[in-house]
Scaffold this motif. Sequence first.
Motif, PDB file in Angstrom:
ATOM      1  N   ASN A  57       0.830  -1.211   0.000  1.00 12.46           N
ATOM      2  CA  ASN A  57       0.000   0.000   0.000  1.00 12.46           C
ATOM      3  C   ASN A  57       0.861   1.257   0.000  1.00 12.46           C
ATOM      4  O   ASN A  57       0.567   2.231  -0.698  1.00 12.46           O
ATOM      5  CB  ASN A  57      -0.954   0.006   1.196  1.00 12.46           C
ATOM      6  CG  ASN A  57      -2.092  -0.966   1.032  1.00 12.46           C
ATOM      7  OD1 ASN A  57      -2.424  -1.388  -0.067  1.00 12.46           O
ATOM      8  ND2 ASN A  57      -2.696  -1.347   2.142  1.00 12.46           N
ATOM      9  N   ALA A  60       2.395   1.703  -3.438  1.00 12.66           N
ATOM     10  CA  ALA A  60       1.399   2.203  -4.389  1.00 12.66           C
ATOM     11  C   ALA A  60       1.151   3.703  -4.173  1.00 12.66           C
ATOM     12  O   ALA A  60       1.028   4.462  -5.141  1.00 12.66           O
ATOM     13  CB  ALA A  60       0.096   1.423  -4.250  1.00 12.66           C
ATOM     14  N   ALA A  61       1.095   4.130  -2.915  1.00 10.56           N
ATOM     15  CA  ALA A  61       0.886   5.551  -2.619  1.00 10.56           C
ATOM     16  C   ALA A  61       2.077   6.382  -3.091  1.00 10.56           C
ATOM     17  O   ALA A  61       1.905   7.469  -3.656  1.00 10.56           O
ATOM     18  CB  ALA A  61       0.663   5.752  -1.121  1.00 10.56           C
ATOM     19  N   THR A  62       3.299   5.872  -2.886  1.00 12.64           N
ATOM     20  CA  THR A  62       4.499   6.578  -3.331  1.00 12.64           C
ATOM     21  C   THR A  62       4.517   6.708  -4.849  1.00 12.64           C
ATOM     22  O   THR A  62       4.831   7.766  -5.377  1.00 12.64           O
ATOM     23  CB  THR A  62       5.762   5.832  -2.847  1.00 12.64           C
ATOM     24  OG1 THR A  62       5.720   5.761  -1.428  1.00 12.64           O
ATOM     25  CG2 THR A  62       7.024   6.532  -3.293  1.00 12.64           C
ATOM     26  N   LYS A  63       4.161   5.624  -5.539  1.00 16.69           N
ATOM     27  CA  LYS A  63       4.131   5.652  -7.008  1.00 16.69           C
ATOM     28  C   LYS A  63       3.092   6.663  -7.500  1.00 16.69           C
ATOM     29  O   LYS A  63       3.337   7.412  -8.437  1.00 16.69           O
ATOM     30  CB  LYS A  63       3.815   4.272  -7.572  1.00 16.69           C
ATOM     31  CG  LYS A  63       3.848   4.230  -9.091  1.00 16.69           C
ATOM     32  CD  LYS A  63       3.492   2.865  -9.608  1.00 16.69           C
ATOM     33  CE  LYS A  63       3.560   2.744 -11.103  1.00 16.69           C
ATOM     34  NZ  LYS A  63       3.028   3.799 -11.895  1.00 16.69           N
ATOM     35  N   LYS A  64       1.955   6.706  -6.835  1.00 12.36           N
ATOM     36  CA  LYS A  64       0.907   7.646  -7.230  1.00 12.36           C
ATOM     37  C   LYS A  64       1.397   9.084  -7.065  1.00 12.36           C
ATOM     38  O   LYS A  64       1.153   9.931  -7.928  1.00 12.36           O
ATOM     39  CB  LYS A  64      -0.340   7.400  -6.379  1.00 12.36           C
ATOM     40  CG  LYS A  64      -1.545   8.171  -6.805  1.00 12.36           C
ATOM     41  CD  LYS A  64      -2.760   7.772  -5.986  1.00 12.36           C
ATOM     42  CE  LYS A  64      -3.994   8.532  -6.435  1.00 12.36           C
ATOM     43  NZ  LYS A  64      -5.184   8.148  -5.691  1.00 12.36           N
ATOM     44  N   GLU A  65       2.098   9.363  -5.951  1.00 15.12           N
ATOM     45  CA  GLU A  65       2.642  10.710  -5.731  1.00 15.12           C
ATOM     46  C   GLU A  65       3.676  11.067  -6.792  1.00 15.12           C
ATOM     47  O   GLU A  65       3.673  12.180  -7.325  1.00 15.12           O
ATOM     48  CB  GLU A  65       3.290  10.797  -4.350  1.00 15.12           C
ATOM     49  CG  GLU A  65       2.320  10.807  -3.193  1.00 15.12           C
ATOM     50  CD  GLU A  65       3.015  10.760  -1.842  1.00 15.12           C
ATOM     51  OE1 GLU A  65       4.241  10.995  -1.781  1.00 15.12           O
ATOM     52  OE2 GLU A  65       2.327  10.485  -0.852  1.00 15.12           O
ATOM     53  N   ASP A  67       3.953   9.806  -9.824  1.00 16.06           N
ATOM     54  CA  ASP A  67       3.275   9.996 -11.103  1.00 16.06           C
ATOM     55  C   ASP A  67       2.610  11.365 -11.186  1.00 16.06           C
ATOM     56  O   ASP A  67       2.651  12.022 -12.227  1.00 16.06           O
ATOM     57  CB  ASP A  67       2.241   8.885 -11.331  1.00 16.06           C
ATOM     58  CG  ASP A  67       2.857   7.525 -11.599  1.00 16.06           C
ATOM     59  OD1 ASP A  67       4.092   7.463 -11.841  1.00 16.06           O
ATOM     60  OD2 ASP A  67       2.122   6.523 -11.558  1.00 16.06           O
ATOM     61  N   ALA A  68       2.012  11.800 -10.083  1.00 14.49           N
ATOM     62  CA  ALA A  68       1.366  13.119 -10.070  1.00 14.49           C
ATOM     63  C   ALA A  68       2.398  14.225 -10.242  1.00 14.49           C
ATOM     64  O   ALA A  68       2.173  15.192 -10.983  1.00 14.49           O
ATOM     65  CB  ALA A  68       0.589  13.306  -8.765  1.00 14.49           C
ATOM     66  N   LYS A  71       3.621  14.237 -13.836  1.00 12.28           N
ATOM     67  CA  LYS A  71       2.614  14.824 -14.718  1.00 12.28           C
ATOM     68  C   LYS A  71       2.642  16.349 -14.620  1.00 12.28           C
ATOM     69  O   LYS A  71       2.557  17.044 -15.629  1.00 12.28           O
ATOM     70  CB  LYS A  71       1.223  14.297 -14.363  1.00 12.28           C
ATOM     71  CG  LYS A  71       0.139  14.801 -15.272  1.00 12.28           C
ATOM     72  CD  LYS A  71      -1.202  14.230 -14.927  1.00 12.28           C
ATOM     73  CE  LYS A  71      -2.259  14.792 -15.859  1.00 12.28           C
ATOM     74  NZ  LYS A  71      -3.594  14.333 -15.531  1.00 12.28           N
TER      75      LYS A  71
END
Length: 139
Positions: A57, A60-65, A67-68, A71
């Motif tokens: 988890n 996944a949160a680190t990857k989402k950050e 990616d944001a 972007k």
Amino acid sequence: MRFQIPGTTDHVRLFERVNQPDGYDIFDVGLETDVGIDSLAVGGSFATAKSWVKSKNEAAATKKEKDAKAKAVDEKLEAIQDAEFARILALSEEEGRPFQEVALREGYMRHSPGGVEHTPASDLPVCARAKANDPQLVA
């Protein structure tokens, strides 16, 4: 999870959590009838499983950050490149010279073995200045 067997009052229990005050997790699998419950219970602290799920988890949160952030950087670089394009276009119109000639002179385009190509946004002089002034653009 608990569901009823059609046409009966019996229920099937699949990995139903049993409340325990001692901190251990107990799950049972079995059959619940009017007479009682027949089940097989599995218990433990499940520390390894919990730590594995927690690490997944967090990853996944680190990857989402990331990616944001990537972007946002891409959007800023695209805006910088659009602004540089508009500047070169206005300069070429002002001077009455072809766009490609002004773009080559200003560093927006460059010669390559295959001909003339656009300079990547990260190589543009304006991008270098923007990166130096905006720490969020540094990836």
